[in-house]
Design a protein around this motif. Structure first.
Motif, PDB file in Angstrom:
ATOM      1  N   SER A  15      30.532 103.561  23.484  1.00 25.89           N
ATOM      2  CA  SER A  15      30.306 104.267  22.226  1.00 25.89           C
ATOM      3  C   SER A  15      29.309 105.395  22.450  1.00 25.89           C
ATOM      4  O   SER A  15      28.511 105.368  23.394  1.00 25.89           O
ATOM      5  CB  SER A  15      29.789 103.319  21.134  1.00 25.89           C
ATOM      6  OG  SER A  15      28.488 102.863  21.427  1.00 25.89           O
ATOM      7  N   LEU A  16      29.369 106.377  21.558  1.00 25.28           N
ATOM      8  CA  LEU A  16      28.454 107.520  21.615  1.00 25.28           C
ATOM      9  C   LEU A  16      28.190 107.949  20.175  1.00 25.28           C
ATOM     10  O   LEU A  16      29.124 108.262  19.436  1.00 25.28           O
ATOM     11  CB  LEU A  16      29.086 108.666  22.417  1.00 25.28           C
ATOM     12  CG  LEU A  16      28.262 109.933  22.592  1.00 25.28           C
ATOM     13  CD1 LEU A  16      27.023 109.656  23.422  1.00 25.28           C
ATOM     14  CD2 LEU A  16      29.105 111.022  23.263  1.00 25.28           C
ATOM     15  N   ASP A  17      26.931 107.914  19.774  1.00 28.77           N
ATOM     16  CA  ASP A  17      26.629 108.296  18.396  1.00 28.77           C
ATOM     17  C   ASP A  17      25.246 108.928  18.302  1.00 28.77           C
ATOM     18  O   ASP A  17      24.463 108.916  19.246  1.00 28.77           O
ATOM     19  CB  ASP A  17      26.735 107.098  17.456  1.00 28.77           C
ATOM     20  CG  ASP A  17      25.775 105.958  17.810  1.00 28.77           C
ATOM     21  OD1 ASP A  17      24.946 106.145  18.722  1.00 28.77           O
ATOM     22  OD2 ASP A  17      25.852 104.899  17.174  1.00 28.77           O
ATOM     23  N   THR A  18      24.987 109.505  17.132  1.00 33.42           N
ATOM     24  CA  THR A  18      23.692 110.102  16.830  1.00 33.42           C
ATOM     25  C   THR A  18      23.055 109.302  15.703  1.00 33.42           C
ATOM     26  O   THR A  18      23.712 108.987  14.707  1.00 33.42           O
ATOM     27  CB  THR A  18      23.844 111.562  16.400  1.00 33.42           C
ATOM     28  OG1 THR A  18      24.474 112.309  17.455  1.00 33.42           O
ATOM     29  CG2 THR A  18      22.490 112.189  16.096  1.00 33.42           C
TER      30      THR A  18
ATOM     31  N   CYS B 201      20.558 110.806  20.589  1.00 34.34           N
ATOM     32  CA  CYS B 201      21.946 110.554  20.977  1.00 34.34           C
ATOM     33  C   CYS B 201      21.956 109.259  21.784  1.00 34.34           C
ATOM     34  O   CYS B 201      21.268 109.152  22.805  1.00 34.34           O
ATOM     35  CB  CYS B 201      22.482 111.709  21.813  1.00 34.34           C
ATOM     36  SG  CYS B 201      24.201 111.499  22.349  1.00 34.34           S
ATOM     37  N   ALA B 202      22.694 108.262  21.303  1.00 35.45           N
ATOM     38  CA  ALA B 202      22.728 106.939  21.939  1.00 35.45           C
ATOM     39  C   ALA B 202      24.061 106.749  22.653  1.00 35.45           C
ATOM     40  O   ALA B 202      25.128 106.856  22.038  1.00 35.45           O
ATOM     41  CB  ALA B 202      22.527 105.842  20.904  1.00 35.45           C
ATOM     42  N   TYR B 203      23.968 106.464  23.935  1.00 34.33           N
ATOM     43  CA  TYR B 203      25.146 106.339  24.809  1.00 34.33           C
ATOM     44  C   TYR B 203      25.231 104.899  25.309  1.00 34.33           C
ATOM     45  O   TYR B 203      24.348 104.423  26.010  1.00 34.33           O
ATOM     46  CB  TYR B 203      24.977 107.323  25.965  1.00 34.33           C
ATOM     47  CG  TYR B 203      25.969 107.244  27.105  1.00 34.33           C
ATOM     48  CD1 TYR B 203      26.989 108.181  27.224  1.00 34.33           C
ATOM     49  CD2 TYR B 203      25.849 106.267  28.084  1.00 34.33           C
ATOM     50  CE1 TYR B 203      27.873 108.125  28.298  1.00 34.33           C
ATOM     51  CE2 TYR B 203      26.737 106.212  29.150  1.00 34.33           C
ATOM     52  CZ  TYR B 203      27.751 107.140  29.248  1.00 34.33           C
ATOM     53  OH  TYR B 203      28.625 107.096  30.297  1.00 34.33           O
ATOM     54  N   HIS B 204      26.292 104.187  24.922  1.00 32.94           N
ATOM     55  CA  HIS B 204      26.523 102.828  25.398  1.00 32.94           C
ATOM     56  C   HIS B 204      27.626 102.859  26.452  1.00 32.94           C
ATOM     57  O   HIS B 204      28.697 103.440  26.219  1.00 32.94           O
ATOM     58  CB  HIS B 204      26.963 101.904  24.255  1.00 32.94           C
ATOM     59  CG  HIS B 204      25.919 101.694  23.208  1.00 32.94           C
ATOM     60  ND1 HIS B 204      25.157 100.546  23.139  1.00 32.94           N
ATOM     61  CD2 HIS B 204      25.507 102.487  22.187  1.00 32.94           C
ATOM     62  CE1 HIS B 204      24.323 100.636  22.117  1.00 32.94           C
ATOM     63  NE2 HIS B 204      24.513 101.800  21.531  1.00 32.94           N
ATOM     64  N   GLY B 205      27.378 102.236  27.605  1.00 29.24           N
ATOM     65  CA  GLY B 205      28.375 102.266  28.659  1.00 29.24           C
ATOM     66  C   GLY B 205      28.475 100.963  29.428  1.00 29.24           C
ATOM     67  O   GLY B 205      27.617 100.077  29.316  1.00 29.24           O
ATOM     68  N   LEU B 206      29.541 100.846  30.186  1.00 23.98           N
ATOM     69  CA  LEU B 206      29.772  99.704  31.064  1.00 23.98           C
ATOM     70  C   LEU B 206      29.871 100.222  32.488  1.00 23.98           C
ATOM     71  O   LEU B 206      30.660 101.129  32.778  1.00 23.98           O
ATOM     72  CB  LEU B 206      31.070  98.987  30.673  1.00 23.98           C
ATOM     73  CG  LEU B 206      31.491  97.778  31.515  1.00 23.98           C
ATOM     74  CD1 LEU B 206      30.483  96.639  31.350  1.00 23.98           C
ATOM     75  CD2 LEU B 206      32.891  97.310  31.126  1.00 23.98           C
ATOM     76  N   LEU B 207      29.058  99.666  33.388  1.00 26.87           N
ATOM     77  CA  LEU B 207      29.059 100.058  34.796  1.00 26.87           C
ATOM     78  C   LEU B 207      29.843  99.031  35.603  1.00 26.87           C
ATOM     79  O   LEU B 207      29.662  97.832  35.421  1.00 26.87           O
ATOM     80  CB  LEU B 207      27.625 100.158  35.331  1.00 26.87           C
ATOM     81  CG  LEU B 207      26.627 100.984  34.507  1.00 26.87           C
ATOM     82  CD1 LEU B 207      25.276 101.009  35.214  1.00 26.87           C
ATOM     83  CD2 LEU B 207      27.152 102.387  34.274  1.00 26.87           C
ATOM     84  N   LEU B 208      30.702  99.517  36.509  1.00 30.68           N
ATOM     85  CA  LEU B 208      31.517  98.626  37.330  1.00 30.68           C
ATOM     86  C   LEU B 208      31.383  98.991  38.800  1.00 30.68           C
ATOM     87  O   LEU B 208      31.164 100.154  39.162  1.00 30.68           O
ATOM     88  CB  LEU B 208      32.996  98.695  36.929  1.00 30.68           C
ATOM     89  CG  LEU B 208      33.337  98.347  35.480  1.00 30.68           C
ATOM     90  CD1 LEU B 208      33.431  99.631  34.639  1.00 30.68           C
ATOM     91  CD2 LEU B 208      34.660  97.595  35.391  1.00 30.68           C
ATOM     92  N   ALA B 209      31.527  97.988  39.662  1.00 30.13           N
ATOM     93  CA  ALA B 209      31.542  98.181  41.105  1.00 30.13           C
ATOM     94  C   ALA B 209      32.807  97.522  41.637  1.00 30.13           C
ATOM     95  O   ALA B 209      33.012  96.322  41.441  1.00 30.13           O
ATOM     96  CB  ALA B 209      30.311  97.561  41.759  1.00 30.13           C
ATOM     97  N   ASP B 210      33.687  98.308  42.247  1.00 25.20           N
ATOM     98  CA  ASP B 210      34.966  97.799  42.754  1.00 25.20           C
ATOM     99  C   ASP B 210      35.763  97.109  41.658  1.00 25.20           C
ATOM    100  O   ASP B 210      36.430  96.089  41.879  1.00 25.20           O
ATOM    101  CB  ASP B 210      34.738  96.834  43.925  1.00 25.20           C
ATOM    102  CG  ASP B 210      34.069  97.503  45.114  1.00 25.20           C
ATOM    103  OD1 ASP B 210      34.255  98.723  45.274  1.00 25.20           O
ATOM    104  OD2 ASP B 210      33.358  96.821  45.866  1.00 25.20           O
TER     105      ASP B 210
END
Length: 240
Positions: free
Chosen positions: A105-108, A128-137
């Protein structure tokens, strides 16, 4: 009827067969194993016997299970360096892993008290709030929340909408370089939402990193919190 003393128990034979599959690379690190029903059909046994065999692999650290999701091959923890310059993609590539980032998600919105303190802004200022998911392989490694001061970084929302790279987004709004000003590590337990995203169990151990990144003139440009799955990451402190 009990197995004879010199006969390998069925559950142990199943564990041996699956262990051989793992050793021969039939399943990749982080990959989900066939369901208990599918394994029961393969070996001609009931699901309880399959579960017993899987439990042996879990106790050996080869497989992990998540209620309602199944069994997964345990992967080697990814090396992740924490230092003056921390870049997600560069870190994992240097460790021989394939990095991936997904925007959740990305919001203000208005800054909280903690965010305002970290970014040297006022409570209620727009961020500005940035929610993310980090993956490896392909395996979830961490969930991340990065907060950027909107007034200080004009156009940051649009920049983050166009790329998953924080470095590229900051560069597009005039921040050519940034460094880590501080990092705080805390052991926490996963929430139900985090567990779902990370393919982990609710209450599993996570390592939370809280950090502030600053530009060349020591002005904060990002306040980030990252929740790493404890057994999928090895954090190394030092210059990078």
């Amino acid at each position: 009827m009990c197995d004879s003393p010199d006969k390998t128990p069925i559950w142990k034979a199943i564990a041996n067969a699956l262990r051989s599959d793992l050793a021969e690379g039939h399943y990749s690190p982080g990959e989900k194993l066939p369901t208990e029903a599918a394994l029961a059909d393969r070996f001609g046994v009931n699901r309880h016997t399959v579960r017993h065999g899987l439990s042996a692999l879990v106790s050996e650290g080869l497989v992990r299970t998540r209620r309602g999701a199944g069994a997964f091959v345990v992967s080697t923890p990814a090396d992740y360096r924490l230092g003056h310059r921390v870049r997600f993609h560069e870190n994992l590539i240097d460790a021989g892993r394939h990095p991936e980032k997904r925007v959740l998600s990305l919001d203000t919105r208005a800054a909280t008290q903690g965010e305002a303190r970290a970014l040297h802004i006022q409570v209620g200022d727009q961020v500005c709030a940035y929610h993310g998911l980090l993956l490896a392989d392909g395996q979830p490694l961490a969930v991340v929340l990065s907060v950027f001061p909107s007034m200080r970084l004009s156009g940051i929302f649009e920049a983050l909408s166009a790329t998953t790279s924080v470095t590229q987004a900051l560069r597009s709004v005039g921040i050519d370089d940034y460094t880590r000003a501080s990092t705080r590590l805390t052991a926490v337990r996963s929430t139900a939402t985090q567990a779902l995203l990370l393919q982990a169990g609710e209450g599993d151990p996570l390592l939370r990193s809280s950090s502030v990144n600053q530009c060349a003139n020591a002005i904060p440009v990002e306040y980030g919190r990252t929740w790493f799955v404890g057994d999928r990451i090895t954090l190394t402190l030092g210059e990078t």
